[in-house]
Design an enzyme around this catalytic site. Structure first.
Site, PDB file in Angstrom:
ATOM      1  N   TYR A   1     -80.797  -2.559  62.813  1.00  0.00           N
ATOM      2  CA  TYR A   1     -79.450  -2.421  63.375  1.00  0.00           C
ATOM      3  C   TYR A   1     -79.111  -3.693  64.126  1.00  0.00           C
ATOM      4  CZ  TYR A   1     -75.503  -0.714  66.141  1.00  0.00           C
ATOM      5  OH  TYR A   1     -74.266  -0.550  66.726  1.00  0.00           O
TER       6      TYR A   1
ATOM      7  N   LYS B   1     -78.194  -6.563  76.022  1.00  0.00           N
ATOM      8  CA  LYS B   1     -78.884  -5.532  76.803  1.00  0.00           C
ATOM      9  C   LYS B   1     -79.502  -6.057  78.101  1.00  0.00           C
ATOM     10  CE  LYS B   1     -78.911  -2.247  73.136  1.00  0.00           C
ATOM     11  NZ  LYS B   1     -79.044  -2.461  71.713  1.00  0.00           N
TER      12      LYS B   1
ATOM     13  N   ASP C   1     -83.058 -11.100  65.979  1.00  0.00           N
ATOM     14  CA  ASP C   1     -82.188 -10.283  66.809  1.00  0.00           C
ATOM     15  C   ASP C   1     -83.036  -9.695  67.936  1.00  0.00           C
ATOM     16  OD1 ASP C   1     -80.564  -8.482  68.027  1.00  0.00           O
ATOM     17  OD2 ASP C   1     -79.768  -7.600  66.179  1.00  0.00           O
TER      18      ASP C   1
HETATM   19  C1  LIG Z   1     -77.867  -2.780  70.728  1.00  0.00           C
HETATM   20  C2  LIG Z   1     -78.142  -3.753  69.647  1.00  0.00           C
HETATM   21  C3  LIG Z   1     -77.153  -4.596  69.129  1.00  0.00           C
HETATM   22  C4  LIG Z   1     -75.700  -4.472  69.526  1.00  0.00           C
HETATM   23  O1  LIG Z   1     -75.483  -4.740  70.865  1.00  0.00           O
HETATM   24  P1  LIG Z   1     -74.155  -4.129  71.558  1.00  0.00           P
HETATM   25  O2  LIG Z   1     -74.188  -4.698  72.935  1.00  0.00           O
HETATM   26  O3  LIG Z   1     -74.311  -2.642  71.500  1.00  0.00           O
HETATM   27  O4  LIG Z   1     -73.001  -4.604  70.752  1.00  0.00           O
HETATM   28  C5  LIG Z   1     -77.516  -5.566  68.213  1.00  0.00           C
HETATM   29  N1  LIG Z   1     -78.796  -5.674  67.816  1.00  0.00           N
HETATM   30  C6  LIG Z   1     -79.779  -4.878  68.272  1.00  0.00           C
HETATM   31  C7  LIG Z   1     -81.183  -5.099  67.824  1.00  0.00           C
HETATM   32  C8  LIG Z   1     -79.474  -3.867  69.191  1.00  0.00           C
HETATM   33  O5  LIG Z   1     -80.448  -3.049  69.607  1.00  0.00           O
END
Ligand SMILES: *Cc1c(COP(=O)(O)O)cnc(C)c1O
Length: 428
Positions: A151, A270, A242
Site C-alpha cells: 500500500y 506518519k 516507501d
Molecule cells: C500510510 C501509508 C501511506 C499513505 O500515507 P497517508 O499519510 O495516509 O497519505 C503510504 N505508504 C505507506 C507504506 C503507508 O503505510
C-alpha cells in the site's frame, strides 16, 4: 469497566455514529476506521495520552493503533505539545519558506544517508505521488513495479492490489481508477526477487515497503532488499523505498539502516509528523534536481512544510534521538510479542522492532497470498473481545500493531488479561 457518565458502555459512540452516517460517508473519513473488518461499529475517540486513548463514553483503552503509526513517543507527548504551542503563537501557515523546514530537512538527511535532498508534503500519499512522478521524469520510462498487497497511499496508479483498506474490504482495486492509470503498474509477489527482476526490465522504478506493513507486517526475506538494489542498478530503474511506516520507526535511519540498503528515493510520513498531517520524499541529489523549481518535474503543495507539522515533527525526531530509544522500542515490541505468544493464541507472529502482526494461521506469512489466507473471522472476534476489555488493536487482520516508548508493564499486563478473556470468549 465503568464509564464516567454512568451511561451504558458505548452509548455516546453509537449516538455519534448515527449522526456521522448522515453526513460522512460510512460515518468516517478513512475506510478502515469504520471497523467493518472486525464486524462492529467504530468507537469515537475523545482524547489520548501516553499509551492510552479514551472513547466518547469515557472508556480507556491501551492503544496499539498509535494513529496507524505516528504516536511513537505516546499520545500528547508533552515535548510535542510544547513545540506546537510555541509554533502556534507564531501563526499556522505562511506559504513561504521557514527556518524550521531547513532544520527538518537537516535532521532527515542526517538520519538517512541516501536522502541528499528532501521535499515535504502534507501526507504520505502525496509524497509517494511525487516520488513516482519524479522517477518517471528522471528515467524517461513509465512502468512502475509494485508488490501485491503493498500500500502506497490512495493513489490511482498504485491502487492495484493495495493492502489494508482495500484488502479488508475485499476490493483488490478500486472503481474509478482508469485502466490507463494502472496500465504502467506491474504487480509482483512480495519477497519474490526473481519476479521483481523480470518486471524491472525497462521500468522506471520499483516502489516497495521495505518491511510490508499494510498486508500485516511482513519482513523482507534475507537478501530481498539487496537483490532489489542490485536489480535496479543493473536495469537503470530507481529503487523507491516507501518508508512511510518504517522511517524513524524500525531504526532512526528506517529500514535502510536496519537492513543495510540504500534507496534512490525514499518516501516518509506518519512518525515524521508527530501526529500532524505530513509526508516527505527525498533521495539522490541528481534525481531530486529534476524536481521544480530546479528541474521540469512539477510538484507543489499549499501547506507543504507547514509550521505546525514541521514543529511537531522536529520535536518527535528530537525525542527519538535520545540514546537507547530504539532498544527500548524493540524491547516493548518483544514484550508485546511475548504477551501474544503466552496467550496461546493460534498465531504466526511477524515482528520488526516495535511493529508486529499476529496472523491467525499456523503457516509462515511471507507475502500477500499468505496474509490473506488467515482466519479473519477469528481475528475479528478476538479484536472485538479486546475492545470490550479495554485494549485497542488494529481493526483489521492486515494492519500492524504499534508500541511506543511509553508502553510499559502495566499496559502489557492489562493486555495479557484482556487477551485471555477475548480468546476464551472467541473459543480460540
Ligand atoms: C500510510 C501509508 C501511506 C499513505 O500515507 P497517508 O499519510 O495516509 O497519505 C503510504 N505508504 C505507506 C507504506 C503507508 O503505510
Amino acid at each position: 469497566m465503568s464509564t464516567v457518565t454512568g451511561a451504558p458502555r458505548g452509548a455516546r459512540s453509537a449516538e455519534l455514529f448515527d449522526r456521522a452516517r448522515r453526513v460522512l460517508v460510512g460515518g468516517v473519513n478513512s475506510p478502515v476506521r469504520a471497523m467493518r473488518g472486525i464486524g462492529r461499529d467504530p468507537l469515537f475517540i475523545d482524547r489520548a495520552e501516553g499509551a492510552h486513548v479514551w472513547d466518547a463514553d469515557g472508556n480507556r483503552y491501551v492503544d496499539f493503533l498509535a494513529s496507524w503509526g505516528p504516536a511513537i513517543t505516546g499520545h500528547a507527548d508533552p515535548v510535542v505539545i510544547g513545540a506546537l504551542r510555541e509554533a502556534l503563537a507564531r501563526g499556522t501557515s505562511y506559504g513561504a519558506p521557514t527556518e524550521r523546514e531547513v532544520r527538518f530537512a537537516e535532521v532527515v538527511t542526517g538520519a538517512f544517508p541516501s536522502i541528499e535532498r528532501l521535499r515535504m508534503t502534507s501526507s504520505g500519499s502525496e509524497a509517494v505521488m511525487g516520488a513516482v512522478r519524479l522517477a518517471r521524469a528522471a528515467t524517461g520510462r513509465e512502468a512502475i513495479v509494485k508488490a501485491e498487497g503493498g500500500y502506497h497511499g490512495a493513489i490511482d496508479g498504485l491502487l492495484a492490489q493495495a493492502g489494508s483498506g482495500a484488502t479488508t474490504l475485499g476490493v483488490p482495486t478500486s472503481p474509478g481508477v482508469t485502466a490507463g492509470a494502472t496500465a504502467a503498474t506491474r504487480l509482483v509477489p512480495y519477497n519474490d526477487l526473481a519476479a521483481a527482476e523480470a518486471a524491472l526490465d525497462g521500468a522506471a522504478a520499483i516502489i516497495i515497503e521495505p518491511v510490508a506493513g499494510n498486508m500485516g507486517v511482513v519482513p523482507p526475506a534475507p537478501g530481498y532488499l539487496a537483490g532489489l538494489r542490485a536489480a535496479c542498478d543493473r536495469t537503470g530503474a530507481l529503487l523507491i523505498l516507501d518508508e512511510v511506516i518504517t522511517g524513524f520507526r524500525v531504526a532512526r535511519g528506517g529500514a535502510q539502516e536496519r537492513f543495510g540498503v540504500q534507496a534512490d528515493l525514499t518516501c516518509l510520513g506518519k512518525v515524521i509528523g508527530g501526529g500532524l498531517p505530513v509526508g516527505a520524499f527525498g533521495g539522490r541529489a541528481d534525481v531530486m534536481a529534476e524536481l521544480a523549481p530546479e528541474g521540469p518535474c512539477y510538484q507543489a503543495g499549499t501547506l507543504s512544510g507547514n509550521p505546525l507539522a514541521t514543529a511537531a515533527g522536529l520535536a518527535v525526531l528530537a525525542r527519538l534521538a535520545a540514546p537507547g530509544t530504539y532498544e527500548r522500542l524493540d524491547e516493548a515490541g518483544a514484550r508485546l510479542e511475548e504477551v501474544i505468544r503466552g496467550s496461546g493464541a493460534p498465531v504466526t507472529i511477524n515482528r520488526v522492532g516495535s511493529m508486529l502482526t499476529a496472523f491467525l494461521t499456523d503457516t509462515e506469512v511471507t507475502d500477500y497470498a499468505g496474509a490473506t489466507a488467515c482466519d479473519t473471522d477469528l481475528y475479528a472476534a478476538i479484536a472485538r473481545g479486546l475492545l470490550a476489555r479495554g485494549v485497542y488493536p488494529p481493526p483489521s487482520q492486515f494492519e500492524a500493531w504499534f508500541v511506543s516508548t511509553v508502553h510499559g508493564e502495566a499496559e502489557f499486563d492489562a493486555t495479557a488479561r484482556a487477551l485471555a478473556g477475548a480468546l476464551e470468549e472467541a473459543g480460540a
